[in-house]
Scaffold this active site. Structure first.
Site, PDB file in Angstrom:
ATOM      1  N   ASP A   1      -6.159  -6.831   6.672  1.00 54.80           N
ATOM      2  CA  ASP A   1      -7.497  -6.590   7.225  1.00 54.80           C
ATOM      3  C   ASP A   1      -8.490  -6.459   6.076  1.00 54.80           C
ATOM      4  OD1 ASP A   1      -6.848  -4.149   6.135  1.00 54.80           O
ATOM      5  OD2 ASP A   1      -6.995  -3.009   7.987  1.00 54.80           O
TER       6      ASP A   1
ATOM      7  N   GLU B   1       0.793  -1.230   0.000  1.00 51.32           N
ATOM      8  CA  GLU B   1       0.000   0.000   0.000  1.00 51.32           C
ATOM      9  C   GLU B   1       0.825   1.279   0.000  1.00 51.32           C
ATOM     10  OE1 GLU B   1      -3.307   0.073   2.715  1.00 51.32           O
ATOM     11  OE2 GLU B   1      -3.548  -2.088   2.577  1.00 51.32           O
TER      12      GLU B   1
ATOM     13  N   ARG C   1      -4.406  -2.563  13.505  1.00 48.62           N
ATOM     14  CA  ARG C   1      -5.878  -2.596  13.412  1.00 48.62           C
ATOM     15  C   ARG C   1      -6.330  -4.027  13.673  1.00 48.62           C
ATOM     16  NH1 ARG C   1      -4.492   1.153   9.349  1.00 48.62           N
ATOM     17  NH2 ARG C   1      -5.324   3.219   9.809  1.00 48.62           N
TER      18      ARG C   1
ATOM     19  N   GLU D   1      -9.952  -3.840   4.721  1.00 43.61           N
ATOM     20  CA  GLU D   1      -9.614  -2.815   3.730  1.00 43.61           C
ATOM     21  C   GLU D   1      -8.461  -3.274   2.846  1.00 43.61           C
ATOM     22  OE1 GLU D   1     -11.220   0.210   3.174  1.00 43.61           O
ATOM     23  OE2 GLU D   1     -12.690  -0.732   4.481  1.00 43.61           O
TER      24      GLU D   1
ATOM     25  N   ASP E   1      -2.464  -4.729   3.271  1.00 43.94           N
ATOM     26  CA  ASP E   1      -2.611  -4.943   4.719  1.00 43.94           C
ATOM     27  C   ASP E   1      -3.515  -6.136   5.046  1.00 43.94           C
ATOM     28  OD1 ASP E   1      -0.954  -2.867   5.251  1.00 43.94           O
ATOM     29  OD2 ASP E   1      -2.517  -1.419   5.730  1.00 43.94           O
TER      30      ASP E   1
ATOM     31  N   HIS F   1      -6.177 -11.368  13.614  1.00 40.36           N
ATOM     32  CA  HIS F   1      -4.764 -11.042  13.760  1.00 40.36           C
ATOM     33  C   HIS F   1      -4.319 -11.227  15.201  1.00 40.36           C
ATOM     34  CE1 HIS F   1      -5.838  -9.270   9.989  1.00 40.36           C
ATOM     35  NE2 HIS F   1      -6.536  -8.326  10.556  1.00 40.36           N
TER      36      HIS F   1
ATOM     37  N   TYR G   1       0.641  -5.429  13.318  1.00 42.44           N
ATOM     38  CA  TYR G   1      -0.408  -4.620  12.694  1.00 42.44           C
ATOM     39  C   TYR G   1      -1.338  -4.030  13.747  1.00 42.44           C
ATOM     40  CZ  TYR G   1      -3.654  -3.167   9.063  1.00 42.44           C
ATOM     41  OH  TYR G   1      -4.433  -2.427   8.215  1.00 42.44           O
TER      42      TYR G   1
END
Length: 809
Positions: free
Chosen positions: A82, A7, A305, A84, A80, A350, A303
């Site tokens: 997740d 990203e 989130r 998104e 990432d 996660h 990570y």
């Protein structure tokens, strides 16, 4: 050649070094396409068909990726880990399919929870397909938020002029803030009294106990309602002698809190460091993406989130080894401590947030991190380490003191720490209004039947207190408890509420603005179901079930849209007058509070014959007279302190002393000038010189501005770091056009980043984005005429004429 897509450009450079010459890593710069911001991007009548649009800013990145993929042997989508991130990988794959590049080239999805060489290489060994169920959950959330925003917001604009947009989750969070304020306003404070006495033990130690029983009756909170009641109780107490009646002792264990999740790190960083949720996530992002440690960029935390409080076994074992080395074997529990989430709708995809290598103790990193990064890293490190330390052991003691007949009883509670355990390293903070169990008083040694001398008897007056306003930390905690929103959205929700002018953040407390009250009242009356806490939490749970594969995403949309569109249709006959009448009725106690003299609070104070009521104009709602236009009396909605409106300081603002600069040894003032607020060092400067000044950048609230921020502004421009490619210094500063980055001869405007906070990774990203923008062309030069017209000669008489005319006049 293998192509890897991540990203951010900072992450791309780091990972490319890990993978070697056979891999080329490209950055997508976040999302590459989205729904166009106009009606019709999601079409319920076409089974929720969606129209996608590549962001013009992303087109160059997409073209670069497509060009590289044409020559690639394998494509790895490594965004990432997740929802998104999964969506970004899906979007890139869909775009490449439209270009005819996939599925010709083998494609794999890889994900890693930390940006370290081992984590990246391990992910490469375990490729998988894109998780379509996670993508479906993303599509469902995006569609719902789009439909609510683009359908409900126009209703607000038409029926309640001056209002702004309404969001699916933000509206529910706003309701929490508004209802808490209404509780505070409606709170009726009650008087009550308590009585404490100081007693001396046979060893001459003094301690304090509270009266619990009087005349053989257990006292409730409001049994002593007045000063007279308290004085009568004191007179009864003075008649008797006292001794220890009973002592109870027990040892309890207190276990450490689990490692951080997205929610808990936002809460604790707010309490301990004073960070907003947005700032916490920005700093955590830098720690995750990587910091240059001795010439190698590596991610320092996992990570950030996540809902999970699980930690991989290897990290737990590393923590136990370090605890043994740093604190001793007695601080290592016999078995590792495992945690299970109690959060509603928790997703365990996660790990918890933890350092990637616990051996990197905070004190070893201070020279590599800026102040905020160092403080947040230390918080994460301590929380993770404490979670695997032995429980603290407390000896709790309660002592009952009474007269011989035991009709009067006092009680004293206390505790001592028998073994500090995890408390040696870390103690969690608590919100305002909560008791800190660790803050209990210590009691002296004593035995049952010991006679006690009563030293003093102290009656104390109290008044019941309303619930405290939400802080950003306590609002996040409440939303998590109710199951409203997801960890990745909390910071944005709070930011949007403040940007829309619905909520103000002052003295670390959230309170509703008038606009926020009106919007909440409107939604509660006309769209009540969609701001209910249970409805929103149940919908969140259904969206989570989509990602688990238990529900079809379009069936959830169909169920929602049928009722919601009916509710929208039901508001069509409403006029603005209808809406104002409803709002006026529900907000009457706030808009027209009862006067102390008992006079009619709705009588116009100007014409004396009109009735005050809620009105709306071009710029929103206000209070106006019914005799308009004959009587033009108006006032703002806020009936409280008119000194401050919307958290802004008024024009009659007086200079505010922030403190003294310890280096320059000058007082620092907050002042207001014709162009806004600024900090100034000293009241004046030597003749011919100007005092040192620093303007407040956009986004800084004057009422919350601190000495520390002023000193940081005074040090600008500051060196951010050395650019990893050009090896040139990058500076952050504040100029006449606002905050900026300087790289070589290039100046890059800082629009959404804090000039005091922006770090090197973020700066590299902004510099790269700036380089991709088309350069502004130089303005065309206007050719001069070959022969300029000669000025006409003015006769001498004509020249004197104006002077003569002036004299005559």
């Amino acid at each position: 050649m293998n192509v890897v897509i991540v990203e951010s450009p900072a992450k791309a450079k780091t990972i490319e070094k890990y993978l070697g010459k056979d891999f080329k890593v490209f950055a997508s710069f976040g999302h590459v396409r989205d729904l166009p911001s106009k009606n019709g991007s999601v079409r319920p009548d076409e089974d929720f068909a969606m129209t996608w649009e590549v962001d013009p800013k992303s087109q160059k990145h997409v073209n670069e990726i497509a060009s590289a993929v044409k020559k690639a042997d394998h494509l790895y989508l490594a965004t990432d880990p997740d929802r998104e991130g999964e969506a970004i990988s899906w979007h890139i794959a869909e775009i490449l399919k439209e270009k005819g590049l996939l599925p010709k080239i083998p494609t794999s999805r890889i994900a890693f929870n930390a940006i370290t060489k081992n984590a990246v290489l391990e992910a490469l060994k375990n490729p998988r397909e894109i998780d379509q169920e996670l993508v479906d959950a993303y599509l469902a959330r995006l569609s719902l938020d789009y439909l609510v925003g683009f359908t409900l917001s126009p209703v607000l604009w038409r029926k309640l002029p001056g209002s702004r947009s309404a969001g699916r989750v933000q509206s529910v969070a706003l309701r929490l803030v508004v209802e808490r304020e209404q509780e505070i306003e409606a709170f009726d404070s009650q008087e009550y009294w308590t009585i404490e006495a100081d007693f001396k033990t046979p060893s001459n130690r003094i301690f304090t106990a509270r009266l619990t029983h009087l005349n053989d009756k257990k006292l409730d909170k409001f049994d002593l309602k007045s000063k007279e009641d308290a004085e009568n109780a004191v007179q009864e107490i003075l008649k008797h002698g006292y001794a220890v009646i009973k002592i109870e002792k027990k040892r309890t264990k207190r276990r450490a809190k689990p490692p951080f999740t997205t929610s808990t790190i936002q809460q604790e960083a707010s309490r301990k460091l004073g960070f907003s949720p947005k700032k916490t996530m920005q700093v955590a992002q830098k720690l995750y993406e990587g910091v240059d440690i001795g010439g190698e960029v590596t991610g320092l935390i996992t990570y950030m989130r996540t809902d999970s409080i699980q930690v991989e076994p290897a990290a737990i074992e590393e923590a136990r080894q370090i605890i043994r080395e740093d604190f001793g074997k007695e601080y290592v529990p016999e078995t590792p401590t495992l945690y299970k989430s109690k959060a509603k709708n928790a997703q365990e995809a996660h790990e918890a947030i933890r350092p990637t290598e616990l051996a990197r103790r905070p004190q070893k990193l201070t020279s590599y991190l800026d102040r905020d990064q160092a403080r947040l890293y230390e918080l994460i490190w301590k929380r993770m380490m404490a979670s695997q330390m032995a429980p603290a052991e407390l000896d709790q003691m309660s002592v009952d003191i009474g007269n011989p007949s035991e009709k009067i009883l006092f009680r004293a509670n206390g505790s001592t720490i028998a073994f500090d355990g995890f408390l040696k390293l870390y103690r969690e903070s608590v919100d305002e209004g909560q008791d800190d169990e660790e803050d209990q008083r210590l009691l002296p040694a004593m035995n049952e039947k010991d006679p006690l001398n009563r030293e003093t008897t102290i009656p104390e007056q109290h008044f019941t207190q309303p619930p405290p306003r939400y802080s950003e930390a306590s609002l996040v905690k409440k939303m998590e408890e109710l199951g409203i929103g997801r960890p990745s959205t909390y910071a944005r929700i709070l930011q949007v509420l403040q940007e829309r002018g619905y909520v103000k953040h002052e003295n670390r407390q959230l309170s509703p603005e008038d606009r926020g009250r009106l919007v909440t009242t409107f939604l509660m009356n006309f769209f009540h179901k969609y701001v209910e806490y249970d409805f929103t939490a149940d919908l969140e749970e259904r969206l989570d079930n989509i990602s688990a594969g238990d529900l079809q995403w379009k069936s959830v949309l169909h169920d929602f849209w049928g009722d919601f569109s009916s509710a929208i249709d039901a508001t069509k006959p409403l006029t603005i007058t209808d809406v104002l009448k409803v709002l006026e009725d529900h907000l009457s106690s706030y808009l027209f509070p009862q006067k102390e003299d008992g006079k009619n609070s709705r009588e116009c104070t100007q014409c004396k014959t009109g009735t005050l009521g809620l009105r709306v104009g071009k710029f929103g709602a206000f209070i106006g007279c019914s005799n308009y236009p004959e009587c033009k009396f108006t006032r703002p909605l806020d009936v409280g302190d008119q000194g401050e409106r919307g958290g802004e300081l008024t024009s009659d603002f007086e200079d505010k002393l922030l403190g003294t600069d310890p280096v320059l040894e000058l007082p620092v003032y907050l002042k207001k000038g014709p162009y806004g607020f600024y900090a100034q060092w000293g009241e004046s400067a030597p003749k011919g010189e100007k005092p040192k000044r620093a303007s407040l950048p956009r986004g800084y609230a004057p009422q919350d501005f601190t000495l520390e921020q002023a000193i940081s502004l005074g040090k600008l421009p500051r060196e951010v770091g050395i650019h990893p490619e050009t090896k040139e210094k990058v500076f952050a500063g504040l100029g006449r056009f606002g905050p900026y980055l300087k790289h070589g001869q290039e100046f890059i405007s800082l629009k959404n980043d804090d000039v005091l906070d922006v770090g090197l990774n973020r700066a590299v990203t902004l510099i790269a984005e700036h380089a991709l923008k088309p350069k502004r062309k130089s303005p065309l030069k206007v050719a001069k005429p070959k022969t300029a017209p000669k000025a006409k000669k003015v006769p001498a008489k004509a020249k004197k004429a104006p002077a003569k005319a002036k004299k005559e006049k």
